[in-house]
Write an enzyme that holds these catalytic residues in place. Structure first.
Site, PDB file in Angstrom:
ATOM      1  N   ARG A  39       0.826  -0.892  -0.058  1.00 38.87           N
ATOM      2  CA  ARG A  39      -0.093   0.258  -0.874  1.00 38.87           C
ATOM      3  C   ARG A  39       0.663   1.422  -0.111  1.00 38.87           C
ATOM      4  NH1 ARG A  39      -3.586   0.132   4.752  1.00 38.87           N
ATOM      5  NH2 ARG A  39      -1.898  -1.291   5.529  1.00 38.87           N
ATOM      6  N   ASN A  65      -5.976  -2.606   2.656  1.00 38.75           N
ATOM      7  CA  ASN A  65      -5.566  -4.480   2.498  1.00 38.75           C
ATOM      8  C   ASN A  65      -7.101  -4.609   3.092  1.00 38.75           C
ATOM      9  OD1 ASN A  65      -3.331  -4.603   2.759  1.00 38.75           O
ATOM     10  ND2 ASN A  65      -2.526  -4.458   4.396  1.00 38.75           N
TER      11      ASN A  65
END
Length: 93
Positions: free
Chosen positions: A21, A40
């Site tokens: 990320r 996530n």
């Protein structure tokens, strides 16, 4: 004139716990002009939502499917839509 779009991508593979990320946000900021987030998911995937010009979103998608990402990407499923707004900058969620 460039068309503004919304890209929603679900990235499968070893993409959690490897900085995926963070690197996705860094790439979006490097491309510039993109807003959205990387999140996530409970099933081990990462969802990436990006809005901006089509070229920038395609550049981010190209990166997501490349060998330059952290971890291991086994596949990416994407959909294209019209921008919805609501994101300020590019966030990690």
């Amino acid at each position: 004139m460039s068309e503004d779009v919304r890209l929603v991508a679900w990235v499968r593979g070893q993409v959690q716990g490897v900085g995926f990320r963070w690197f996705t946000r860094a790439k979006a900021l490097e491309i510039g002009g993109l807003s959205g987030f990387a999140l996530n998911l409970a099933d081990g995937r990462v969802q990436v939502v990006a809005e901006g010009d089509r070229g920038g979103c395609e550049g981010l998608l190209d990166w997501l499917t490349s060998d330059d990402t952290p971890g291991r990407v086994d596949g990416v499923t994407e959909i294209w839509d019209t921008p919805r707004g609501g994101c300020d900058g590019f966030a990690i969620r």
